[in-house]
Design a protein around this motif. Sequence first.
Motif, PDB file in Angstrom:
ATOM      1  N   VAL A   1       0.837  -1.205   0.000  1.00  0.00           N
ATOM      2  CA  VAL A   1       0.000   0.000   0.000  1.00  0.00           C
ATOM      3  C   VAL A   1       0.870   1.252   0.000  1.00  0.00           C
ATOM      4  O   VAL A   1       0.665   2.180  -0.800  1.00  0.00           O
ATOM      5  CB  VAL A   1      -0.950   0.001   1.216  1.00  0.00           C
ATOM      6  CG1 VAL A   1      -1.680   1.341   1.327  1.00  0.00           C
ATOM      7  CG2 VAL A   1      -1.948  -1.139   1.113  1.00  0.00           C
ATOM      8  N   PHE A   2       1.852   1.283   0.911  1.00  0.00           N
ATOM      9  CA  PHE A   2       2.711   2.459   1.043  1.00  0.00           C
ATOM     10  C   PHE A   2       3.973   2.244   0.211  1.00  0.00           C
ATOM     11  O   PHE A   2       4.990   1.740   0.688  1.00  0.00           O
ATOM     12  CB  PHE A   2       3.037   2.714   2.515  1.00  0.00           C
ATOM     13  CG  PHE A   2       1.816   3.034   3.324  1.00  0.00           C
ATOM     14  CD1 PHE A   2       1.267   4.311   3.302  1.00  0.00           C
ATOM     15  CD2 PHE A   2       1.193   2.062   4.088  1.00  0.00           C
ATOM     16  CE1 PHE A   2       0.129   4.612   4.032  1.00  0.00           C
ATOM     17  CE2 PHE A   2       0.058   2.349   4.815  1.00  0.00           C
ATOM     18  CZ  PHE A   2      -0.479   3.629   4.794  1.00  0.00           C
ATOM     19  N   SER A   3       3.860   2.620  -1.047  1.00  0.00           N
ATOM     20  CA  SER A   3       4.946   2.424  -1.998  1.00  0.00           C
ATOM     21  C   SER A   3       5.161   3.725  -2.764  1.00  0.00           C
ATOM     22  O   SER A   3       4.279   4.578  -2.830  1.00  0.00           O
ATOM     23  CB  SER A   3       4.595   1.292  -2.973  1.00  0.00           C
ATOM     24  OG  SER A   3       3.394   1.605  -3.661  1.00  0.00           O
ATOM     25  N   PRO A   4       6.341   3.904  -3.341  1.00  0.00           N
ATOM     26  CA  PRO A   4       6.610   5.130  -4.104  1.00  0.00           C
ATOM     27  C   PRO A   4       5.743   5.195  -5.350  1.00  0.00           C
ATOM     28  O   PRO A   4       5.214   4.182  -5.822  1.00  0.00           O
ATOM     29  CB  PRO A   4       8.093   5.013  -4.470  1.00  0.00           C
ATOM     30  CG  PRO A   4       8.638   3.932  -3.595  1.00  0.00           C
ATOM     31  CD  PRO A   4       7.505   3.016  -3.298  1.00  0.00           C
ATOM     32  N   PRO A   5       5.598   6.384  -5.940  1.00  0.00           N
ATOM     33  CA  PRO A   5       4.908   6.479  -7.228  1.00  0.00           C
ATOM     34  C   PRO A   5       5.651   5.636  -8.260  1.00  0.00           C
ATOM     35  O   PRO A   5       6.871   5.431  -8.158  1.00  0.00           O
ATOM     36  CB  PRO A   5       4.992   7.973  -7.569  1.00  0.00           C
ATOM     37  CG  PRO A   5       5.309   8.662  -6.290  1.00  0.00           C
ATOM     38  CD  PRO A   5       6.084   7.693  -5.466  1.00  0.00           C
TER      39      PRO A   5
ATOM     40  N   TYR B   1      -2.000  10.727  -0.319  1.00  0.00           N
ATOM     41  CA  TYR B   1      -1.687  12.015   0.308  1.00  0.00           C
ATOM     42  C   TYR B   1      -0.184  12.126   0.591  1.00  0.00           C
ATOM     43  O   TYR B   1       0.423  13.178   0.379  1.00  0.00           O
ATOM     44  CB  TYR B   1      -2.475  12.185   1.597  1.00  0.00           C
ATOM     45  CG  TYR B   1      -3.825  12.835   1.424  1.00  0.00           C
ATOM     46  CD1 TYR B   1      -3.957  14.224   1.408  1.00  0.00           C
ATOM     47  CD2 TYR B   1      -4.975  12.071   1.294  1.00  0.00           C
ATOM     48  CE1 TYR B   1      -5.203  14.823   1.261  1.00  0.00           C
ATOM     49  CE2 TYR B   1      -6.226  12.656   1.145  1.00  0.00           C
ATOM     50  CZ  TYR B   1      -6.327  14.040   1.132  1.00  0.00           C
ATOM     51  OH  TYR B   1      -7.564  14.639   0.982  1.00  0.00           O
ATOM     52  N   PHE B   2       0.410  11.044   1.084  1.00  0.00           N
ATOM     53  CA  PHE B   2       1.857  11.056   1.320  1.00  0.00           C
ATOM     54  C   PHE B   2       2.608  11.350   0.025  1.00  0.00           C
ATOM     55  O   PHE B   2       3.541  12.166   0.003  1.00  0.00           O
ATOM     56  CB  PHE B   2       2.323   9.713   1.894  1.00  0.00           C
ATOM     57  CG  PHE B   2       1.944   9.476   3.332  1.00  0.00           C
ATOM     58  CD1 PHE B   2       1.813  10.512   4.228  1.00  0.00           C
ATOM     59  CD2 PHE B   2       1.747   8.178   3.798  1.00  0.00           C
ATOM     60  CE1 PHE B   2       1.475  10.291   5.557  1.00  0.00           C
ATOM     61  CE2 PHE B   2       1.418   7.938   5.122  1.00  0.00           C
ATOM     62  CZ  PHE B   2       1.276   8.997   6.001  1.00  0.00           C
ATOM     63  N   ARG B   3       2.215  10.677  -1.059  1.00  0.00           N
ATOM     64  CA  ARG B   3       2.904  10.865  -2.338  1.00  0.00           C
ATOM     65  C   ARG B   3       2.715  12.278  -2.883  1.00  0.00           C
ATOM     66  O   ARG B   3       3.588  12.799  -3.568  1.00  0.00           O
ATOM     67  CB  ARG B   3       2.383   9.851  -3.359  1.00  0.00           C
ATOM     68  CG  ARG B   3       2.652   8.392  -3.002  1.00  0.00           C
ATOM     69  CD  ARG B   3       2.123   7.445  -4.065  1.00  0.00           C
ATOM     70  NE  ARG B   3       2.166   6.065  -3.610  1.00  0.00           N
ATOM     71  CZ  ARG B   3       1.096   5.327  -3.324  1.00  0.00           C
ATOM     72  NH1 ARG B   3      -0.116   5.838  -3.477  1.00  0.00           N
ATOM     73  NH2 ARG B   3       1.229   4.090  -2.898  1.00  0.00           N
ATOM     74  N   ALA B   4       1.574  12.893  -2.563  1.00  0.00           N
ATOM     75  CA  ALA B   4       1.275  14.226  -3.079  1.00  0.00           C
ATOM     76  C   ALA B   4       1.990  15.325  -2.304  1.00  0.00           C
ATOM     77  O   ALA B   4       2.126  16.443  -2.799  1.00  0.00           O
ATOM     78  CB  ALA B   4      -0.236  14.473  -3.042  1.00  0.00           C
ATOM     79  N   ALA B   5       2.439  15.031  -1.074  1.00  0.00           N
ATOM     80  CA  ALA B   5       3.051  16.056  -0.221  1.00  0.00           C
ATOM     81  C   ALA B   5       4.528  16.229  -0.553  1.00  0.00           C
ATOM     82  O   ALA B   5       5.195  15.302  -1.030  1.00  0.00           O
ATOM     83  CB  ALA B   5       2.886  15.672   1.245  1.00  0.00           C
ATOM     84  N   ASP B   6       5.036  17.421  -0.278  1.00  0.00           N
ATOM     85  CA  ASP B   6       6.476  17.654  -0.391  1.00  0.00           C
ATOM     86  C   ASP B   6       7.213  17.139   0.837  1.00  0.00           C
ATOM     87  O   ASP B   6       8.327  16.624   0.726  1.00  0.00           O
ATOM     88  CB  ASP B   6       6.739  19.154  -0.558  1.00  0.00           C
ATOM     89  CG  ASP B   6       6.189  19.689  -1.868  1.00  0.00           C
ATOM     90  OD1 ASP B   6       6.810  19.433  -2.911  1.00  0.00           O
ATOM     91  OD2 ASP B   6       5.133  20.349  -1.847  1.00  0.00           O
ATOM     92  N   LEU B   7       6.581  17.283   2.003  1.00  0.00           N
ATOM     93  CA  LEU B   7       7.149  16.801   3.257  1.00  0.00           C
ATOM     94  C   LEU B   7       6.014  16.280   4.140  1.00  0.00           C
ATOM     95  O   LEU B   7       4.883  16.775   4.064  1.00  0.00           O
ATOM     96  CB  LEU B   7       7.874  17.922   4.012  1.00  0.00           C
ATOM     97  CG  LEU B   7       9.126  18.532   3.380  1.00  0.00           C
ATOM     98  CD1 LEU B   7       9.547  19.771   4.173  1.00  0.00           C
ATOM     99  CD2 LEU B   7      10.264  17.514   3.336  1.00  0.00           C
ATOM    100  N   VAL B   8       6.326  15.313   4.975  1.00  0.00           N
ATOM    101  CA  VAL B   8       5.411  14.871   6.028  1.00  0.00           C
ATOM    102  C   VAL B   8       6.032  15.264   7.362  1.00  0.00           C
ATOM    103  O   VAL B   8       7.223  15.015   7.595  1.00  0.00           O
ATOM    104  CB  VAL B   8       5.162  13.350   5.954  1.00  0.00           C
ATOM    105  CG1 VAL B   8       4.393  12.872   7.190  1.00  0.00           C
ATOM    106  CG2 VAL B   8       4.394  13.001   4.683  1.00  0.00           C
TER     107      VAL B   8
ATOM    108  N   ALA C   1       8.016   5.123   3.229  1.00  0.00           N
ATOM    109  CA  ALA C   1       7.842   4.029   2.267  1.00  0.00           C
ATOM    110  C   ALA C   1       7.273   4.518   0.945  1.00  0.00           C
ATOM    111  O   ALA C   1       7.485   3.883  -0.100  1.00  0.00           O
ATOM    112  CB  ALA C   1       6.941   2.954   2.870  1.00  0.00           C
ATOM    113  N   THR C   2       6.557   5.651   0.965  1.00  0.00           N
ATOM    114  CA  THR C   2       6.048   6.218  -0.287  1.00  0.00           C
ATOM    115  C   THR C   2       7.085   7.104  -0.963  1.00  0.00           C
ATOM    116  O   THR C   2       6.823   7.650  -2.048  1.00  0.00           O
ATOM    117  CB  THR C   2       4.777   7.057  -0.047  1.00  0.00           C
ATOM    118  OG1 THR C   2       5.107   8.220   0.728  1.00  0.00           O
ATOM    119  CG2 THR C   2       3.709   6.246   0.664  1.00  0.00           C
TER     120      THR C   2
END
Length: 451
Positions: free
Chosen positions: A219-223, A335-342, A360-361
């Motif tokens: 689920v939590f993988s890079p683009p 959302y993680f992939r869309a953000a610049d930073l978490v 992981a994303t």
Amino acid sequence: MRDSLPPGLGETGANRPLRVAMVSVHTSPLEQPGTGDAGGMNVYVLELSRALARRGAQVEIYTRATTSAQPKVTDAEPGIRVIHVSAGPYEGLDKNDLPGQLCAFAAGVLRAEAHRPEGWYDVLHTHYWLSGQVGWLAAERWDVPLVHTMHTMARVKNASLAPGDAPEPHGRIIGEEQVVAESDVLVANTEQEAADLVRDYRADPGRVRVVQPGVDLDVFSPPPDVDGRDPAERDRRRAAQRAGLRERLALPVDRKIVLFAGRVQLLKGPDVLVRALGERVWEEGDGQPPLLVVLGGASGRPTAVRELEALAYQEGVAAHVLVRPPVPQQVLADYFRAADLVAVPSHSESFGLVAAEAQATGTPVVAAAVGGLRTVVEDGVSGVLVPDHEPESWALVLKSLLDDDALRAGLAVGARASSTRFGWDRAADEILDVYEQARKHHSTRPQPVPR
């Protein structure tokens, strides 16, 4: 992946599956994380159960019923059953009210098991101190090993309270000490948590095992990688990929975005980020802070979200704060992939699952240098650790990263590499070894009086 269960576990005349009873009193693994009392522990219990079920174990999870509509028994997934136990009113109770319902909950657990043949369960694994109190009684009654995971500890939380936050009561500390003393094995998420158990609760080091939680790496993988040999072309395609993702999430395409995902409460520190947006450092450059997206619901106080929005107004940054409700894991990964930073500005974290999932994303993480976050986030490799909770410190770190695309790109590579340390299959294999250790320790204890 383990091919078979440890010797001695789940073995009778016929080699039947391992039967695990889990107890999670105050929060159900079926609840949406990010609001109320639902959080990383929900994910932990469910994902660990899934990984154990993949190894052939049968897992039954006891949790408190919170609505009359919940069925008493739910077959959540193959190998996983959730049992809702009635204990006190369905609604209106928060975590601090539950110690008064532990007797009723324990009676419900024992009643649910009573129709089974003697020796039904092989091991009892409890989560959080409330569950440990119930498990202490049930494990003795069933004559099975007790494994306990604290998740959080009162003494650790009280040592790093957020300004204005209430300390954990002394009764919880006493309850935790009792659970530590009675457990056959204690599971710690990190070496730091193991040291806390030994130092603050006088745990026997030989009965403390470190098992790092996992991340669902499917689920939590890079683009997906984009094609193109020319670096400029790859960058263009990656930008288009992110723009499309933001459009689907109704997020601005042309702004830097910092994401906070979690319960809205003082412990998690979203107020630190709001105050950081009001610092003067943002006046340099384009003269505006990034957009802070908060994915989470109120926890502790029902007015927590409104209070955070009021703080943004007082700081003059209401236009730069977007609050949305928590979302399922697949959407959270987007959302993680869309953000610049978490950003993870927690005042206390036993592990820091959000940070691990974000990395992981492939998204870098800025986190407070507390607890398990110091293990999850590799400072300067997968993200940056901030040594305090001062808004100016956070503003300076966030701005330095948002202004440097090359630095963030390097951290993104490190974040993806760092995430390979965490996987639920590895965690489940180690937990099976813990169960075997607990069985051996339990076999040396004085036998309970036969029922």
